[in-house]
Design an enzyme around this catalytic site. Structure first.
Site, PDB file in Angstrom:
ATOM      1  N   PRO A   1       0.379   7.843   4.990  1.00  0.00           N
ATOM      2  CA  PRO A   1      -0.963   8.371   5.251  1.00  0.00           C
ATOM      3  C   PRO A   1      -1.032   9.890   5.340  1.00  0.00           C
ATOM      4  CG  PRO A   1       0.018   7.535   7.258  1.00  0.00           C
ATOM      5  CD  PRO A   1       0.968   7.188   6.158  1.00  0.00           C
TER       6      PRO A   1
ATOM      7  N   ASP B   1      -0.951  13.941  -5.776  1.00  0.00           N
ATOM      8  CA  ASP B   1      -2.410  13.998  -5.605  1.00  0.00           C
ATOM      9  C   ASP B   1      -2.784  14.973  -4.494  1.00  0.00           C
ATOM     10  OD1 ASP B   1      -2.758  11.975  -7.451  1.00  0.00           O
ATOM     11  OD2 ASP B   1      -2.620  10.416  -5.922  1.00  0.00           O
TER      12      ASP B   1
ATOM     13  N   LYS C   1      -5.999  14.175  -8.176  1.00  0.00           N
ATOM     14  CA  LYS C   1      -6.858  13.028  -7.895  1.00  0.00           C
ATOM     15  C   LYS C   1      -7.313  13.087  -6.457  1.00  0.00           C
ATOM     16  CE  LYS C   1      -6.207   8.944  -9.294  1.00  0.00           C
ATOM     17  NZ  LYS C   1      -5.615   7.634  -9.587  1.00  0.00           N
TER      18      LYS C   1
ATOM     19  N   GLY D   1      -0.472   6.784   0.865  1.00  0.00           N
ATOM     20  CA  GLY D   1      -0.456   5.415   1.385  1.00  0.00           C
ATOM     21  C   GLY D   1       0.594   4.582   0.696  1.00  0.00           C
TER      22      GLY D   1
ATOM     23  N   ILE E   1      -1.717  -0.728  -2.691  1.00  0.00           N
ATOM     24  CA  ILE E   1      -3.032  -0.950  -2.083  1.00  0.00           C
ATOM     25  C   ILE E   1      -3.975   0.166  -2.525  1.00  0.00           C
ATOM     26  CG2 ILE E   1      -4.300  -1.147   0.106  1.00  0.00           C
ATOM     27  CD1 ILE E   1      -1.812  -2.378   1.346  1.00  0.00           C
TER      28      ILE E   1
ATOM     29  N   THR F   1       0.501   2.025   4.726  1.00  0.00           N
ATOM     30  CA  THR F   1      -0.909   2.116   4.343  1.00  0.00           C
ATOM     31  C   THR F   1      -1.737   2.639   5.527  1.00  0.00           C
ATOM     32  OG1 THR F   1      -2.647   0.953   3.128  1.00  0.00           O
ATOM     33  CG2 THR F   1      -1.563  -0.275   4.911  1.00  0.00           C
ATOM     34  N   ALA F   2      -2.884   3.220   5.208  1.00  0.00           N
ATOM     35  CA  ALA F   2      -3.690   3.885   6.245  1.00  0.00           C
ATOM     36  C   ALA F   2      -4.061   2.955   7.394  1.00  0.00           C
ATOM     37  CB  ALA F   2      -4.950   4.477   5.607  1.00  0.00           C
TER      38      ALA F   2
ATOM     39  N   MET G   1     -12.055   4.295   1.779  1.00  0.00           N
ATOM     40  CA  MET G   1     -12.990   5.041   0.930  1.00  0.00           C
ATOM     41  C   MET G   1     -14.426   4.575   1.145  1.00  0.00           C
ATOM     42  SD  MET G   1     -10.585   4.798  -2.511  1.00  0.00           S
ATOM     43  CE  MET G   1      -9.963   3.157  -2.114  1.00  0.00           C
TER      44      MET G   1
END
Lengths: 255, 255
Positions: free
Chosen positions: A20, A43, A65, A97, A101, A126-127, A178
């Site tokens: 994260p 990114d 990105k 992340g 996912i 993952t977050a 998001m």
């Protein structure tokens, strides 16, 4: 082999989860891949500190990105990582992340496999996991939530939004990635499908970084809280419909 | 402070995610906590190699928890970790996967907080992420699956099983933890709720370890495949209902 023709070294692509944000939330395997890399494509969401784990002489390529927007089209990234690996270089495609996912790993895997390049995924935190750790609130809770859903608020143009009605179910915890800009829709859809407005929601922005922010609210006040607190993407929404809330609601309806 | 009375050092409890098994899938933060620990409480699922990351002089206490069974009752673990931290020791409670996902972290957090002991969660790689990495098959795929569900096949006695009907939805990928022995029920419930028997399923046992095994099958052949291949717990079931499968089914029904 003809005299003088050096063997082409074997190129390799690693799709590496950067977690994260916090550098110490990378796995040891991810650190090793960064240290082995000849070139790293990264990114905007990756914390700059993470890149310090790479060799000083490794090339670093920013592919720009961001959530919901791409400075570089995906097919250009696909083509470049394959072209670099085809030269025999060790390529790391660093992703925020977990690459599995909402990481668009499929396209890069397919491009590598089509070119006969060895490819691997190195999983990342993952977050949702990082947010739960930061809040000290597990994603599943015995007796209260037995199902965790990870979904997205933002789809590519032309795709239908994920159907949210089925998520409004007692015992379910939902993390939306998001989705800060879709908070009003998320609330409306879940409440229309039967989730109580009193469902607890945590909003966690920039989790695990120095800029991390947190607000606790309820489903019916979600968009308002985001606005009042000035919370921005990247953030996750963590919505819970505990079984005890459903039971209390049923008892109150029966009274 | 009175002469001769040494200050009691500050105890601390870290609930640390050990990831799915492979030692190099621990995060750097997890490794650091292991190296700082005076005493480590661990379960059967943690790979013995992970414990080698701890200091040689740290105490190691096996609390014997296994999937669906506890050698030690949870309240005994809660009491012991708090008692050790209250002596001023740095305690690590090492948990397979991510403590926030089916990790029973709530009880341990509550016990620590009730005793006024500082407590943190260090997130870990959950089995679903590791399985996707190993299979090179992401958990979400643009255009095919936009929602990931993590749920369990096994509940504590007296708890209702998670409702599975709502999981049988196009665009959803479901990972079932602790569900090898419930595979027949999982298939039956999803198919009864409308999921095609042709939905692809991967079964991944002992993910990321030397004993990792994988079988690919379909929803209608899930229990049979587990039996024929002799797959055992710990394993996850990764069931996908891609949007293209729903579209093909609708087209065939209309023809």
């Amino acid at each position: 082999m003809e005299a003088g023709a050096a063997p082409v070294p074997q190129g390799h692509i690693a799709l590496v989860g950067a977690g994260p944000g916090a550098r110490d939330l990378l796995t040891m395997r991810a650190v090793q891949r960064l240290q082995q890399a000849d070139i790293i494509f990264y990114d905007r969401l990756v914390d700059p500190e993470v890149l310090e784990l790479a060799r000083r002489d490794a090339d670093r390529v920013y592919v720009g990105k961001d959530v919901g927007a791409c400075a570089w089209p995906q097919h250009k990234i696909d083509r470049l990582i394959v072209a670099e690996a085809a030269k025999g270089r060790r390529v790391v495609r660093l992703k925020s992340g977990d690459p599995s996912i909402f990481g668009r790993a499929c396209e890069e895997l397919a491009a590598a496999e089509a070119a006969g390049i060895e490819v691997e995924i190195v999983p990342g935190i993952t977050a949702a996991s990082a947010a739960a750790a930061s809040l000290k609130r597990p994603l599943t809770e015995r007796g209260e939530t037995d199902t965790l859903v990870i979904t997205t608020g933002t789809c590519r143009p032309g795709d239908a939004s994920p159907d949210r009605a089925r998520l409004a179910h007692p015992g379910t915890a939902v993390t939306f990635y998001m989705a800060v800009d879709k908070a009003a829709e998320v609330s409306r859809d879940l409440i229309a499908a039967g989730a109580p407005g009193a469902c607890p929601v945590d909003i966690i922005a920039a989790v695990s970084t120095a800029r991390e922010r947190h607000a606790a609210t309820t489903l019916d006040r979600l968009a308002e809280t985001i606005r009042d607190e000035g919370l921005k993407s990247p953030a996750i929404l963590f919505v819970r419909y505990p079984k005890s809330l459903a039971a209390a609601r049923a008892a109150s309806a029966a009274a």
